[in-house]
Design an enzyme around this catalytic site. Sequence first.
Site, PDB file in Angstrom:
ATOM      1  N   HIS A 172       0.830  -1.213   0.000  1.00  0.00           N
ATOM      2  CA  HIS A 172       0.000   0.000   0.000  1.00  0.00           C
ATOM      3  C   HIS A 172       0.864   1.262   0.000  1.00  0.00           C
ATOM      4  O   HIS A 172       0.429   2.311   0.472  1.00  0.00           O
ATOM      5  CB  HIS A 172      -0.942   0.034   1.213  1.00  0.00           C
ATOM      6  CG  HIS A 172      -1.682  -1.250   1.430  1.00  0.00           C
ATOM      7  ND1 HIS A 172      -2.927  -1.495   0.910  1.00  0.00           N
ATOM      8  CD2 HIS A 172      -1.321  -2.379   2.099  1.00  0.00           C
ATOM      9  CE1 HIS A 172      -3.325  -2.707   1.256  1.00  0.00           C
ATOM     10  NE2 HIS A 172      -2.363  -3.268   1.972  1.00  0.00           N
TER      11      HIS A 172
ATOM     12  N   SER B 295      14.795  21.651 -15.744  1.00  0.00           N
ATOM     13  CA  SER B 295      13.584  22.418 -15.999  1.00  0.00           C
ATOM     14  C   SER B 295      13.974  23.748 -16.625  1.00  0.00           C
ATOM     15  O   SER B 295      15.014  24.311 -16.305  1.00  0.00           O
ATOM     16  CB  SER B 295      12.853  22.659 -14.674  1.00  0.00           C
ATOM     17  OG  SER B 295      12.060  23.832 -14.762  1.00  0.00           O
TER      18      SER B 295
ATOM     19  N   LYS C 275      15.846  21.715 -10.635  1.00  0.00           N
ATOM     20  CA  LYS C 275      15.176  20.465 -10.996  1.00  0.00           C
ATOM     21  C   LYS C 275      16.083  19.473 -11.724  1.00  0.00           C
ATOM     22  O   LYS C 275      16.954  19.840 -12.494  1.00  0.00           O
ATOM     23  CB  LYS C 275      13.972  20.754 -11.913  1.00  0.00           C
ATOM     24  CG  LYS C 275      12.782  21.366 -11.207  1.00  0.00           C
ATOM     25  CD  LYS C 275      12.194  20.489 -10.107  1.00  0.00           C
ATOM     26  CE  LYS C 275      11.427  19.311 -10.650  1.00  0.00           C
ATOM     27  NZ  LYS C 275      10.195  19.723 -11.325  1.00  0.00           N
TER      28      LYS C 275
ATOM     29  N   GLU D 199       9.707   8.129 -16.532  1.00  0.00           N
ATOM     30  CA  GLU D 199       8.384   8.728 -16.773  1.00  0.00           C
ATOM     31  C   GLU D 199       7.884   8.424 -18.182  1.00  0.00           C
ATOM     32  O   GLU D 199       6.729   8.058 -18.391  1.00  0.00           O
ATOM     33  CB  GLU D 199       8.448  10.246 -16.583  1.00  0.00           C
ATOM     34  CG  GLU D 199       8.539  10.661 -15.136  1.00  0.00           C
ATOM     35  CD  GLU D 199       8.690  12.167 -15.002  1.00  0.00           C
ATOM     36  OE1 GLU D 199       7.784  12.790 -14.458  1.00  0.00           O
ATOM     37  OE2 GLU D 199       9.716  12.722 -15.459  1.00  0.00           O
TER      38      GLU D 199
END
Length: 457
Positions: free
Chosen positions: A155, A276, A282, A289
């Site tokens: 979980h 970024s 970043k 992804e």
Amino acid sequence: MKLWGGRFDKDTDRLMEEFTASIFFDRRLAEEDIAGSMAHCRMLASQGIISPEEAGLILEGLAKIREEIRRGEFTYSAVLEDIHLHVEQRLTEKIGPAGGKLHTARSRNDQVALDMHLYVRKEILAVTSLVATLQQVILEVAGAHLDVIMPGYTHLQRAQPVLFSHHLLAYFWMLARDRERFLDAYKRADWMPLGAGALAGTTFPVDREMVAAELGFARLYENSLDAVSDRDFVAEFLSAAALLMVHLSRFSEDLILWSSSEFAFVTLDDAFTTGSSMMPQKKNPDIPELVRGKAGRVLGSLVAVLTMLKGLPLAYNKDMQEDKEGLFDTVDTLKICLMLYSAMLRTVKINAAQMYAAASGDFASATDLADYLVRQGLPFREAHAVVGRLVGSCVNSGRRLSELTPEELREASPLLGAEALLLLAPEACVAARRARGGTAREAVEEQLKKAREIMEP
Ligand code: ARG
């Protein structure tokens, strides 16, 4: 004039021509198409259906066309519809009327089926070898970090400590089954359809076994209608691909979480991350992804092919031309994802201290305390309740289980001696799970051995 233009009085509508043409994607089958035509041509000659001279001309012409295609000198046009008509037309341009004999005893329906079988066979071998490379990288990284302990999750809540290598090896085994699935799908791609003609077979005395032997097929389609209608080998490839992408997507989700500041379990190499345009700090995990994102298109291609097939009457229908783009896209997607994954994983930095700290917090060893009570004779359900109460009081007082006093322990259960606290160290939890398939170091070493064994050729 179209190669099939005999019975037509009018030219084809231009938009319709573009709509029906497959050349802009099926040109990818050129090598397979020519290999299949060469085998067909040799068989026609050996059966006396065409003369040896004609066969010689055809084979020479096809070899030259193959060179043109490889050198990028071949021109493609929607007018000629597909790769089969392109090659045939060019052949006749080059060698004259003998070129028109190549299509004897053949239809584009069995021809395209043959090309697709050859293509899927070839790509299964390419994809499985990339999967094997990724498996090797996993073995290297797992083997190099055998001491690293992290929290295992259920979980997405810290559950029990595990070895990082154990977690990583879980993906090794998923990939092992993926490879098996692809190789099993190979068996169905290994049926030879040529000789089915358009649908009913051919009036010429063809030798289908000869074509199959030359192209290395294990068996023949025994039914011509089936031979030209079957695309289950495509659906099987896509299904194996979809599962592989689902596995890579889950792996990606782990890596994306782990590389966040919240987890900070791993650091992805600069070479495999992006920045970024606005936020200077970043460092984004683009590879996992995108892999996670691209799983969607592969799943979509599987569903598209299954849906395309489900309502088709026998035998060939033009719908079936839709079997290609999703397949080609899937092959490209799998290859780039697998290659980047291997490269990225080879350079990933493992933050052992961070993982260990996470494994030490949040009561990840509570089960071991309950198991201890069970060994002292308490039924598991009661032990669960005792430890549950202790966890509750630790939560309220902001402590860890290891910070409980001997008095508190005795109060919770007379069976709970202070030595039980020794079991709460993550090392102890891991070491205790020695049974086969568990996370103790010996068990993981045994697992690694088995994993290395299955990678031996
Ligand atoms: N381009 C077609 C395909 O991919 C080849 C077979 C065409 N057959 C036909 N009867 N129109 O399916």
